[in-house]
Write an enzyme that holds these catalytic residues in place. Structure first.
Site, PDB file in Angstrom:
ATOM      1  N   GLY A 159      66.584  29.285  80.791  1.00 51.15           N
ATOM      2  CA  GLY A 159      68.038  29.088  80.814  1.00 51.15           C
ATOM      3  C   GLY A 159      68.394  28.207  82.002  1.00 51.15           C
ATOM      4  N   ARG A 160      69.508  28.551  82.641  1.00 52.58           N
ATOM      5  CA  ARG A 160      69.977  27.709  83.761  1.00 52.58           C
ATOM      6  C   ARG A 160      68.944  27.648  84.893  1.00 52.58           C
ATOM      7  NH1 ARG A 160      74.788  30.472  81.916  1.00 52.58           N
ATOM      8  NH2 ARG A 160      73.764  32.287  82.803  1.00 52.58           N
ATOM      9  N   ILE A 161      68.510  28.823  85.370  1.00 50.59           N
ATOM     10  CA  ILE A 161      67.613  28.833  86.539  1.00 50.59           C
ATOM     11  C   ILE A 161      66.205  28.389  86.136  1.00 50.59           C
ATOM     12  CG2 ILE A 161      66.578  30.304  88.314  1.00 50.59           C
ATOM     13  CD1 ILE A 161      69.179  32.034  88.142  1.00 50.59           C
ATOM     14  N   GLU A 271      67.156  48.889  94.382  1.00 46.21           N
ATOM     15  CA  GLU A 271      67.523  48.164  95.598  1.00 46.21           C
ATOM     16  C   GLU A 271      68.725  48.832  96.270  1.00 46.21           C
ATOM     17  OE1 GLU A 271      68.209  44.176  94.326  1.00 46.21           O
ATOM     18  OE2 GLU A 271      66.124  43.841  93.804  1.00 46.21           O
ATOM     19  N   HIS A 299      66.181  40.419  97.930  1.00 45.91           N
ATOM     20  CA  HIS A 299      67.102  39.941  96.891  1.00 45.91           C
ATOM     21  C   HIS A 299      68.078  38.907  97.481  1.00 45.91           C
ATOM     22  CE1 HIS A 299      69.250  41.057  92.896  1.00 45.91           C
ATOM     23  NE2 HIS A 299      69.470  39.790  93.213  1.00 45.91           N
ATOM     24  N   ALA A 301      67.431  35.404  96.813  1.00 42.66           N
ATOM     25  CA  ALA A 301      67.134  34.098  96.196  1.00 42.66           C
ATOM     26  C   ALA A 301      68.416  33.308  95.941  1.00 42.66           C
ATOM     27  CB  ALA A 301      66.357  34.292  94.898  1.00 42.66           C
TER      28      ALA A 301
END
Ligand SMILES: NC(=O)c1ccc[n+]([C@@H]2O[C@H](COP(=O)([O-])OP(=O)(O)OC[C@H]3O[C@@H](n4cnc5c(N)ncnc54)[C@H](O)[C@@H]3O)[C@@H](O)[C@H]2O)c1
Ligand SMILES: O=C(O)[C@H](O)CO
Length: 347
Positions: A159-161, A271, A299, A301
């Site tokens: 997808g986008r990433i 998390e 977390h 990124a």
């Protein structure tokens, strides 16, 4: 125009005062309150009358939390992944769930590449050992470092990433392939990468595998022991998607026995994690055979200063639309994976 402050927006977690961005966008129509809550019990008596809620990062919006919302016009997730929200329960209660799909695409792709390169070039391993006083300056005895050019960089979820990561990997000279059962034909040609029709095909041919699919019922535990065993000996796994996509215990075992030469982990099942999470435990323990092969980030990124302003602003704008009864731009309740990957924020 000041419409009179009669509405209430509750932000459940993470973002704390001064709430400047949220108040700038919403302040003329709503009181904005941030709870900084981590558990459901901290919300009791504080969200029931909310006209909208915003869920920033860690808080999990379960059915029982959703059932408390008596007035709510939207649950807004100012971020991409909405796996922490029970969208089915929200739908049954007639509450739209909206995300911000496009604020940090480049940053996540940069983070995935940073981890992939640091691990596969031996940088992390050597730095970690040197810091601990293990080994000497003789790199040849420390770790095999094969040339990267021409090796396969495998992407799960294009997808986008995934797309942004594929373009970066191409620029570094990798052969890029992806597995994604939902994107339309032709994406491979448009990107100049190879499409692999099966997950096992992608895993068995990739030197590096980078995960970019959402956490769904289908992808939970997608990469466990059997899948890692299909990867070539000494390959690398990068996870910037969601912790639940990967079996942490299997990753640590594969690092310890050399099946994986390195793992870059930005996300964990829970998390903040418990100290007994297998990845965290191995990463903390210098004597653990996986210790030097693990790169762990909390977390982050997605994070950059500008992106943080963007997702807060876009999330507040979507909340405003919900409160004013205007059409929502990024409602996700009823999206299929294909529709989700084609969603572009117009905010
Ligand atoms: N670590 C971070 O900071 C961070 C930041 C943003 C997003 N994320 C995560 O990254 C994920 C991807 O974000 P995006 O913006 O690229 O989303 P996207 O919707 O654009 O892309 C996801 C892709 O995954 C594909 N997919 C769905 N199910 C799949 C499956 N079973 N196997 C393979 N592919 C599958 C979809 O078809 C889609 O193309 C998010 O869902 C979120 O969980 C993490
Ligand atoms: O999904 C996202 O936007 C990031 O993981 C931060 O929550």
């Amino acid at each position: 125009m000041n419409r009179g402050i009669s509405l209430k927006v509750v932000i459940t977690d993470l973002i704390v005062e001064p709430l400047d961005i949220e108040r700038e966008v919403l302040g003329d129509i709503a009181e904005v309150i941030a709870l900084d809550a981590m558990t459901e019990s901290e919300l009791v008596g504080r969200i029931e009358d909310a006209d909208a809620v915003m869920v920033y990062h860690y808080f999990r919006f379960t059915r029982s939390t959703i059932e408390r919302l008596e007035n709510c016009k939207a649950i807004v997730r100012p971020g991409v992944g909405y796996d922490g929200i029970d969208i089915q329960a929200a739908g049954e209660h007639g509450i739209p769930v909206c995300n911000v799909p496009d604020y940090g695409t480049e940053e996540v792709a940069d983070s995935a590449m940073a981890m992939a390169l640091s691990l596969s070039r031996g940088t992390h391993f050597l730095n970690s050992r040197l810091r601990r006083g293990v080994g000497d300056w003789n790199v040849e005895q420390a770790v095999p470092i094969p040339r990267l050019r021409g090796r396969q960089f495998g992407i799960i979820g294009c997808g986008r990433i995934g797309t942004a990561t594929a373009l970066r990997a191409k620029a570094f000279g990798f052969d890029v392939a992806f597995y994604d059962p939902y994107v339309p034909d032709g994406i491979d040609k448009a990107l100049g990468v190879r499409r692999e029709r099966s997950l096992s095909g992608l895993l068995s041919s990739s030197h590096i595998v980078s995960l970019h699919c959402p956490l769904t019922d289908e992808t939970r535990g997608l990469i466990a022991g059997a899948e890692i065993a299909r990867m070539p000996q000494g390959s690398f796994l990068i996870n910037t998607s969601r912790g639940g996509v990967v079996d942490s215990q299997a990753v640590v075992e594969a690092l310890a026995n050399g099946q994986l030469a390195g793992a870059g982990i930005d996300v964990l099942e829970q998390e903040p994690p418990q100290p007994n999470n297998p990845v965290v435990a191995a990463w903390r323990d210098p004597a653990h055979p996986a210790h030097d092969r693990l790169l762990l980030n909390p977390h982050t990124a997605y994070y950059c200063d500008e992106g943080c302003v963007e997702f807060r602003h876009k999330g507040a704008l979507e909340t405003r639309r919900a409160l004013l009864g205007e059409p929502l731009r990024n409602q996700v309740n009823s999206l299929s994976p294909l529709e989700s990957c084609n969603t572009v924020s117009e905010i």
